[in-house]
Design an enzyme around this catalytic site. Structure first.
Site, PDB file in Angstrom:
ATOM      1  N   TYR A 146       0.817  -1.212   0.000  1.00 19.78           N
ATOM      2  CA  TYR A 146       0.000   0.000   0.000  1.00 19.78           C
ATOM      3  C   TYR A 146       0.852   1.264   0.000  1.00 19.78           C
ATOM      4  O   TYR A 146       0.397   2.308  -0.453  1.00 19.78           O
ATOM      5  CB  TYR A 146      -0.901   0.032   1.247  1.00 19.78           C
ATOM      6  CG  TYR A 146      -2.180  -0.746   1.119  1.00 19.78           C
ATOM      7  CD1 TYR A 146      -2.156  -2.120   0.968  1.00 19.78           C
ATOM      8  CD2 TYR A 146      -3.406  -0.101   1.163  1.00 19.78           C
ATOM      9  CE1 TYR A 146      -3.331  -2.843   0.870  1.00 19.78           C
ATOM     10  CE2 TYR A 146      -4.590  -0.816   1.066  1.00 19.78           C
ATOM     11  CZ  TYR A 146      -4.549  -2.188   0.918  1.00 19.78           C
ATOM     12  OH  TYR A 146      -5.710  -2.892   0.820  1.00 19.78           O
ATOM     13  N   LYS A 195       3.722 -15.282   3.224  1.00 22.87           N
ATOM     14  CA  LYS A 195       3.956 -16.072   2.006  1.00 22.87           C
ATOM     15  C   LYS A 195       5.463 -16.316   1.941  1.00 22.87           C
ATOM     16  O   LYS A 195       6.149 -15.930   0.971  1.00 22.87           O
ATOM     17  CB  LYS A 195       3.428 -15.284   0.786  1.00 22.87           C
ATOM     18  CG  LYS A 195       3.393 -16.064  -0.509  1.00 22.87           C
ATOM     19  CD  LYS A 195       2.374 -17.187  -0.543  1.00 22.87           C
ATOM     20  CE  LYS A 195       2.527 -18.005  -1.827  1.00 22.87           C
ATOM     21  NZ  LYS A 195       1.678 -19.219  -1.830  1.00 22.87           N
ATOM     22  N   ASP A 227      -2.257 -18.520   1.503  1.00 22.85           N
ATOM     23  CA  ASP A 227      -3.235 -19.269   0.704  1.00 22.85           C
ATOM     24  C   ASP A 227      -3.907 -20.353   1.556  1.00 22.85           C
ATOM     25  O   ASP A 227      -5.118 -20.562   1.494  1.00 22.85           O
ATOM     26  CB  ASP A 227      -2.605 -19.848  -0.582  1.00 22.85           C
ATOM     27  CG  ASP A 227      -1.275 -20.547  -0.348  1.00 22.85           C
ATOM     28  OD1 ASP A 227      -0.734 -20.479   0.778  1.00 22.85           O
ATOM     29  OD2 ASP A 227      -0.761 -21.165  -1.305  1.00 22.85           O
ATOM     30  N   ASP A 251      -6.008  -7.109   4.457  1.00 28.25           N
ATOM     31  CA  ASP A 251      -7.162  -6.520   3.764  1.00 28.25           C
ATOM     32  C   ASP A 251      -8.051  -7.632   3.226  1.00 28.25           C
ATOM     33  O   ASP A 251      -9.267  -7.639   3.433  1.00 28.25           O
ATOM     34  CB  ASP A 251      -6.663  -5.624   2.622  1.00 28.25           C
ATOM     35  CG  ASP A 251      -7.819  -5.005   1.850  1.00 28.25           C
ATOM     36  OD1 ASP A 251      -8.758  -4.513   2.501  1.00 28.25           O
ATOM     37  OD2 ASP A 251      -7.783  -5.022   0.596  1.00 28.25           O
TER      38      ASP A 251
END
Ligand code: IPM
Ligand code: MN
Length: 361
Positions: A146, A195, A227, A251
Site C-alpha cells: 500500500y 507467504k 493461501d 485486507d
C-alpha cells in the site's frame, strides 16, 4: 470523563451509520456521566467535493488534536463516480491511506466473531457454523504494498506497472508486539500469516515474529501461509485467535472473515498507533448502491465506537454495555436487511441504532 472525538462521516452509507454510532455513544455518555465533544471533519469524496482534495491539513490537525476519530466509510462507485476520473493520488482512498500514515496508525484490529443467533446467516456448513469462532485479525496498516513506490512506465512501447512491497524489521516488530500483547488477554494463540515460501518480505516477517515470540513464552505461535489461511478460514475458523499479518493479506483475509460472521456489516475495527489514540471505523466500504435508503447495517460502526471506549478511553464497562446491547438486540430477533432471515424482525438503519441505544445502561 470528557472525550474529544473527531468525526468523519464520509461517503455513501457513512453519514447514516455514523449518526447511529453517535446516538449510541451519546446514550452511553449520558448513562455513565461522560461528556463528548464531536468535531466533524471531511475526508474522502466529501472532501474532494468541498476542497478538491481527499484529505486536508486541517482535517489531519483536528484529528491529531482529538483523543480519537470515529469514521464511517469513504469512496463511491468506481465505475460511475467522477471521483475516479481524478488521478489516483486525488481519489477518496488516497485520503484514507494518507490519514492512516499521517496518524501513524500501524495496527489495525478487526475482530470477527460469530454471534450464535446469526449462525443461520453464516454461509458455512451448519456443522462448522455451530462450532462458532472468535478471532481478531491484526493487520499491519502503514507499510507493505500500500505504501511502497508505484509507477506505470512504458518500455519499448509496452506498458509496465510496478508496485513495491517493502517491510523493515521495525515495522514488523511493533505490530508483532501488539499482537502478542493482545493475545495475552485472549486465548493466547497467535497465527502469523505470510507467504514465506515465495517472498523475502515474508521471510523477514517470519524471523522477526519468531524473535518477538521469545519474549512471550506463554503465547503459542504458529506460522501459516496466506493461501492456506484463506482455506482454513472457511474450513475451520474456530482454530484462530489472533491472526497477525501484513497490510495486503490482512485486507483480503479480513473481508473473508467478515463474510463468515454473516455479513460484512458486522465487522468493526480499530486502527491504533503507539499511544492511546485511535481511528475507529467499520471494516466495510461505503456501499454506494444502498446509500441514503436508511437500510444499511450500523452495527459494525456501533461496535467500532465500543472499541473506541475500550482502547482509547479505557471505559470497559461502557464498551461492555454497548456490546451487550448489540447482542441483546440480535437475541431478540431484530435484524437489518443484510442479516435478515425468515422469522426475524427487519429494521431500518436508524431503528437498529435506536434499539441498541435503548438497551444501554
Ligand atoms: C479497508 C479498505 C481500504 C483498504 C480501501 C478503501 C483503501 O478496503 O479498510 O479494508 O484497502 O485498506
Ligand atoms: Mn478492505
Amino acid at each position: 470523563m470528557k472525550m474529544k472525538i473527531a468525526v468523519i462521516k464520509g461517503d455513501g452509507i457513512g453519514p447514516e451509520i455514523v449518526t447511529e454510532a453517535m446516538k449510541v455513544l451519546d446514550k452511553a455518555a449520558s448513562v455513565y456521566g461522560h461528556e463528548i465533544e464531536y468535531r466533524q471533519v471531511l475526508m474522502g469524496g466529501a472532501s474532494i467535493d468541498a476542497y478538491g482534495v481527499p484529505l486536508t491539513e486541517e482535517t489531519i490537525a483536528i484529528c491529531k488534536d482529538s483523543d480519537a476519530v470515529l469514521m464511517g466509510s469513504i469512496g463511491g462507485d468506481t465505475n460511475t463516480s467522477p471521483w475516479y476520473k481524478l488521478e489516483p493520488s486525488k481519489r477518496p482512498e488516497a485520503g484514507l491511506l494518507g490519514i492512516r500514515k499521517a496518524l501513524n496508525l500501524f495496527a489495525n484490529l478487526r475482530p470477527a466473531y460469530l454471534y450464535k443467533v446469526l449462525s443461520d446467516a453464516c454461509p458455512l456448513k451448519t456443522e462448522i457454523a455451530q462450532k462458532g469462532f472468535d478471532m481478531l485479525i491484526m493487520r499491519e496498516l502503514t507499510g507493505g504494498l500500500y505504501f511502497g513506490d508505484r509507477k506505470t512506465i512504458t518500455e519499448n512501447g509496452i506498458k509496465k506497472a510496478i508496485d513495491t512491497l517493502e517491510y523493515t524489521e521495525e515495522e514488523i516488530r511493533r505490530i508483532a508486539i501488539k499482537a502478542f500483547e493482545i493475545a495475552g488477554k485472549r486465548r493466547k494463540k497467535v497465527i502469523s500469516v505470510d507467504k514465506a515460501n515465495v517472498l523475502d518480505s515474508s521471510r523477514l516477517w517470519r524471523s522477526v515474529v519468531n524473535e518477538v515470540s521469545k519474549d512471550y513464552p506463554d503465547i503459542e505461535l504458529e506460522h501459516m501461509l496466506v493461501d492456506n489461511c484463506a482455506m482454513q478460514l472457511v474450513k475451520d475458523p474456530s482454530q484462530f485467535d489472533v491472526v497477525l499479518t501484513e497490510n495486503m493479506f490482512g485486507d483480503i483475509l479480513s473481508d473473508e472473515a467478515s463474510m463468515i460472521t454473516g455479513s460484512i456489516g458486522m465487522l468493526s475495527s480499530a486502527s491504533l498507533n503507539d499511544t492511546k489514540f485511535g481511528l475507529y471505523e467499520p471494516s466495510h466500504g461505503s456501499a454506494p448502491d444502498i446509500a441514503g435508503k436508511n437500510i444499511a447495517n450500523p452495527i459494525a460502526t456501533i461496535l467500532s465506537a465500543a472499541m473506541m471506549l475500550r482502547y482509547t478511553f479505557d471505559l470497559d464497562k461502557e464498551a461492555d454495555s454497548i456490546e451487550k446491547a448489540v447482542s441483546d438486540v440480535l437475541d431478540e430477533g431484530f435484524r437489518t436487511g443484510d442479516i435478515y432471515t425468515e422469522g426475524t424482525k427487519k429494521l431500518s438503519c436508524s431503528e437498529m441504532g435506536s434499539e441498541i441505544a435503548g438497551r444501554i445502561g
